[in-house]
Enzyme design. Structure first.
Site, PDB file in Angstrom:
ATOM      1  N   LYS B 716     -57.317  26.692   6.637  1.00 55.63           N
ATOM      2  CA  LYS B 716     -58.192  27.123   7.538  1.00 55.63           C
ATOM      3  C   LYS B 716     -57.606  26.981   9.097  1.00 55.63           C
ATOM      4  CE  LYS B 716     -62.584  25.975   5.308  1.00 55.63           C
ATOM      5  NZ  LYS B 716     -63.638  25.203   5.000  1.00 55.63           N
ATOM      6  N   GLY B 717     -58.129  27.932   9.917  1.00 56.12           N
ATOM      7  CA  GLY B 717     -57.393  27.783  11.362  1.00 56.12           C
ATOM      8  C   GLY B 717     -58.476  26.588  12.207  1.00 56.12           C
ATOM      9  N   GLY B 719     -57.222  24.796  15.375  1.00 58.91           N
ATOM     10  CA  GLY B 719     -57.013  24.281  16.717  1.00 58.91           C
ATOM     11  C   GLY B 719     -58.275  24.301  17.392  1.00 58.91           C
ATOM     12  N   GLU B 720     -59.218  25.184  17.137  1.00 53.37           N
ATOM     13  CA  GLU B 720     -60.387  25.089  18.135  1.00 53.37           C
ATOM     14  C   GLU B 720     -61.639  23.968  17.897  1.00 53.37           C
ATOM     15  OE1 GLU B 720     -58.486  28.296  19.106  1.00 53.37           O
ATOM     16  OE2 GLU B 720     -60.301  28.527  20.257  1.00 53.37           O
TER      17      GLU B 720
END
Lengths: 189, 762
Positions: B716-717, B719-720
């Site tokens: 999953k992404g 960074g945020e």
């Protein structure tokens, strides 16, 4: 007023012409073409331009080039001995002490000076010593990990004992823990 | 994958994969680490092209003023000045514009204010100069004479929406207002955008509630404060083709911005993405690159523009501030019956913020939910993204209020959340919260709490998007693998991509090199933002590596005279299953390929878009405060993050810790301040405080792995989400310590002290 000066950088002599007001940072980057020291603020607040002047870490944006004549200047380019990285460089790589890398040269220079002065620096002392170098990517944890590991490595080399393996996040203790002042009270202005 | 299959791993004691067989899951050093620790990494400012001249800007000293006259003649006459650009010069250059090009021309014309037009924020660009040295360029700017007619500015969004407020943009039409809520009015002014969402029936939901809570939260603008300022070098060839070296999160985005805004054909622009010294959402172009190209077009020499730190604060794209009111209905049994939010986002002269108000809902089962939110113009620069754009602000409101509800109703904040959290396929809200609560010893925290100490918990979320991505993976005659694409590496994604290619091709990570192409050479790639790239490029690289692997196996099958199905690829060689004697190395295959019918081994992979699943960041903090000074100190910090699959646990921790600190810092110390006359009050790092090593304790990190089926290896992404919970977590901990809920951040010592005194506590 233009003048010819000689800077001794990383053991080499650079004859360069500068203005009286030329900053050491600009002399290094634009005249010696040593661009490892970075400019992040030009006011001495971020530490990205840190170099060593006779082993003392200085923010080269606040030093005049002419005043560095006759001194030994060490930049990030002069830290590794040939192919052999300095233990601080190695530890930053291995332990994730960098991300975007823009603060890294200054952070490494300050760390080297810090460990020269205090080879057995504790975690708190490392945090205290690095307070003038801003990093916006890491949250600092892994930088402190790296400097601590380098200290162990350098200590081991001096004693001839094997390298100490690190990797955890030991809890902090002592009076400096999460001291938000550091002489600069947040938002107090 | 169900929740019960979630694997919670603690990555403090790192492993380097299963005997080196697996290349994903290894905490390998960043692929660019050596260049970065030796000072060799090339950032934009490090470029020294022959003949370079330097750009500087003249900026408005006023937040709101009409431009009466601009006289650039003296600057133009100065020796050493090679180009001066202003609205007038651009209009002259565009004088031959034909009618159908007017729309595009307007964009160019809007780069600077016209005489008779307005400046709308302090620091707005009036003109730009290129000269032989930076000092000369700055001096020339000072010699440009501008007359202003100063106008009253509007700084606070709550004032800006009222009738009679100065209009930031004269052409902004009033909009119909709301008949209810905190800023009910028949008409609203200075509105830049709107977001209205309505799920279920909030009025019915509030009627079901036993108790209703309503709070207003105020959060200021924050600057991303990447340590490398915005920077660009541009050069224009005799045939008009443009080369741009720049610090950006998306070089293809820069190319299309330049093509659209300067009417240059896409094929005549080549953008080279240099090593980037931090972006966090603010480096998608438009701040310096456009002006740099315009100057280079005039100068016919390379032009370099490096922003100063002051310019960063005056005229970049900081995160918007917001005023958010949240109303929540709760039953005595702890069920949330309804939630409603009203918000005014401080979007300065631009827009973009109000959509994030939907995040006030959080990760909870709430049947009735309503949002009325507005982007509001003020006399400040336009906003940009800052890591999970809008999430920290909305999460501050939503999560802080949940904690206040828990305090008022006697619920444990972790139990209350677990009770109300949504569940679903590929998501791990509960597991992630539980993981951090376990690590922090949340249930036993009372025994670890002294006087003037308190604890806070909060949860944030983000679902990574996806975008077009493409990669080429080649296998060379020495058995080494090369990945080529148009990915801008912000956070360690080149390293992750090398690990993916190595994993698929059965070689070591150390045997993979990566290079980033410029926009002329690389296939299109989506920009690095919104946590999209490990997901999107990861799929592209995996597909490209699988394509190369197919070719490897075919060559091996031919050579070993067996069927492809009987082969396995591992440890740099292809062998016949069950027969270790019969093998061929990847290097040998790389050599054979050169003489084969199909030629060198190259794999291609492309990816467009597929949905990901939400990831969660949960955080716990223990704080103490000094009742004499109001100073808040962080004592213990714990963070958990659902990463889907940790390709590189060390890098995942780095993302989590960096984002976490940015979130807490926004709550503790960061704020862009504006005086009553609209001037930026703290345009430097001494007065805009970002954390130092002394402001934060060590962070205990926990990674949770709930894979998403469309992510490469379940990724999953990530960074945020870690920036989202910090503000709420901190404010709630301070309330736990002081008994006072302070709904405006940052929690500066004076604000904390005033709040405590006003409430008669301590």
């Amino acid at each position: 007023m233009r003048q010819l000066i000689e800077l001794n950088v990383n053991g080499e002599v650079y004859p360069i012409d500068v203005e009286g007001r030329t900053r050491l940072l600009d002399a290094l980057r634009d005249k010696c073409l040593l661009t490892g020291a970075k400019e992040g603020c030009s006011t001495g607040d971020c530490g990205a331009c840190t170099v060593l002047l006779d082993s003392m870490p200085v923010t080269s944006c606040l030093v005049l080039a002419a005043s560095a004549v006759g001194k030994q200047i060490t930049t990030i380019e002069g830290v590794a001995k040939g192919e052999a990285l300095h233990p601080v460089q190695r530890a930053f790589m291995d332990l994730g002490g960098l991300q975007c890398g823009i603060c890294t040269p200054g952070m490494i220079m300050t760390s080297i000076a810090l460990l020269e002065e205090n080879p057995n620096a504790t975690r708190d002392e490392i945090r205290y010593g690095l307070q003038g170098n801003l990093c916006r990517c890491t949250g600092y944890d892994k930088i402190v990990d790296a400097v601590q590991a380098a200290a162990h490595e350098m200590d081991g080399r001096r004693r001839g004992t094997p390298r100490v393996e690190t990797g955890g996040n030991p809890a902090m203790a002592g009076p400096l823990q999460a001291d938000t002042t550091g002489g600069r009270s947040p938002g107090a202005r | 994958m169900t929740a019960t299959e979630t694997k919670t791993t603690t990555t403090n004691g790192r492993t380097d994969g299963a005997n080196g067989v697996h290349q994903i899951g290894r905490s390998v050093p960043r692929i660019d680490a050596l260049d970065k620790v030796t000072g060799r990494a090339q950032y934009t400012a490090d470029l020294h092209l022959p003949g370079t001249c330097y750009g500087a800007f003249l900026r408005s000293p006023h937040a709101h003023a009409r431009v009466v006259s601009i006289d650039t003649s003296e600057a133009e006459r100065m020796p050493g000045v090679v180009a001066v650009i202003s609205a007038a010069s651009i209009a002259r250059d565009l004088a031959i514009v034909v009618e159908e090009e007017m729309h595009a021309a307007r964009r160019v014309l809007s780069l600077f204010p016209n005489v008779g037009g307005k400046v709308t924020y302090h620091g707005q660009k009036i003109a730009a100069v290129a000269a032989a040295t930076k000092e000369l360029a700055e001096e020339a700017c000072e010699r440009i004479k501008v007359e202003y007619e100063v106008l009253p500015p509007v700084i606070d969004v709550r004032e800006a929406v009222k009738e009679g407020a100065p209009l930031v943009h004269d052409e902004t039409k009033p909009v119909d207002g709301l008949d209810h809520g905190p800023f009910a009015a028949p008409t609203l002014f200075n509105i830049a955008g709107q977001n209205h969402r309505n799920e279920g029936d909030v009025d019915a939901g509030f009627r079901e509630a036993d108790r209703i809570f309503e709070d207003t939260y105020v959060i200021p603008r924050a600057h991303q404060t990447y340590i490398e300022p915005q920077s660009t070098v541009a050069d224009v060839a005799r045939d008009g083709s443009v080369t741009v070296w720049t610090s950006t999160q998306g070089h293809f985005a820069v190319r299309s911005n330049l093509a659209n805004s300067l009417r240059i054909p896409l094929s005549k622009i080549n953008v080279i993405g240099m090593t980037i010294g931090g972006g966090f959402g603010a480096k998608f172009g438009g701040i310096v690159d456009t002006y740099c190209v315009l100057l280079a077009q005039k100068a016919r020499r390379p032009v370099k523009i490096i922003y100063t730190r002051e310019e960063e604060f005056l005229d970049a794209k900081p995160a918007p501030g917001a005023v958010i009111t949240v109303k929540t209905g709760v039953k005595e049994d702890g069920t949330i019956t309804a939630r409603q939010a009203w918000a005014l986002w401080d979007t300065g002269v631009g827009s973009g913020g109000c959509y994030a108000t939907n995040r006030v809902k959080g990760v909870y089962k709430i049947e009735h939910f309503k949002v009325d939110a507005y982007d509001v113009h003020t006399n400040k620069p336009a906003p940009g993204a800052y890591r999970a754009p809008g999430a920290p602000q909305a999460t501050f409101a939503g999560e802080t209020q949940l904690n206040r509800i828990c305090a008022a109703m006697g619920w444990d904040p972790v139990e209350f959340r677990l009770k109300n959290m949504r569940e679903g396929d590929q998501i791990a809200f509960k597991e992630t919260l539980q993981a951090v609560a376990d690590r922090a010893g949340w249930a036993k925290r009372q025994s670890k709490t002294g006087p003037n100490e308190g604890w806070g918990v909060a949860v944030g979320e983000w679902t990574n998007g996806a975008g077009p991505a493409s990669a080429v993976v080649s296998v060379h005659e020495d058995g080494k693998v090369h990945v080529f694409y148009g990915l801008m590496d912000l956070t360690g994604t080149d390293t992750a991509m090398a690990q993916i290619a190595a994993e698929v091709l059965g070689v070591r990570y150390e045997d993979v090199t990566v290079s980033r192409g410029d926009t002329n050479s690389a296939p299109f790639g989506t920009a690095s933002g919104g946590s999209v790239v490990t997901f999107s490029f990861g799929n592209a690289v995996k597909r490209a590596a699988e394509d190369a692997k197919k070719r490897l196996l075919e060559l091996a099958a031919d050579h070993l005279e067996v069927a492809v199905e009987d082969l396995e690829l591992a440890n740099g060689r292809v062998s016949v299953k069950g027969n270790d004697e019969s093998l061929v190395t990847v290097a040998q295959l790389g050599q054979m390929a050169l003489r084969s019918k199909g030629g060198p081994i190259v794999g291609h992979g492309s990816f467009a878009s597929e949905p990901s699943a939400t990831t969660t960041a949960a955080q716990i903090v223990k704080v103490s405060f000094d009742p004499d000074t109001g100073q808040v100190r962080l004592r213990k910090l714990y963070g958990s993050l659902d990463v889907g699959k940790a390709l590189n646990p060390m890098a995942c921790e780095g993302q989590m810790e960096g984002g976490l600190v940015q979130g807490f810092a926004w709550g503790l110390m960061e704020q862009m301040r504006y005086a009553e006359d609209g001037r930026n009050w703290n345009p430097g790092l001494l007065d805009y405080r970002v954390p130092t090593t002394l402001d934060f304790p060590d962070i205990e990190s926990v990674m949770v792995e709930m894979p998403t089926k469309n992510g490469p290896f379940g990724v999953k992404g990530i960074g945020e989400p870690p920036i989202a919970p910090g503000v709420a977590c901190l404010v709630s901990a301070v309330a736990d310590a002081t008994g006072v809920w302070i709904n405006e951040v940052p929690l500066t010592p004076e604000r904390v002290l005033h709040a405590i005194k006003a409430n008669g506590k301590k």
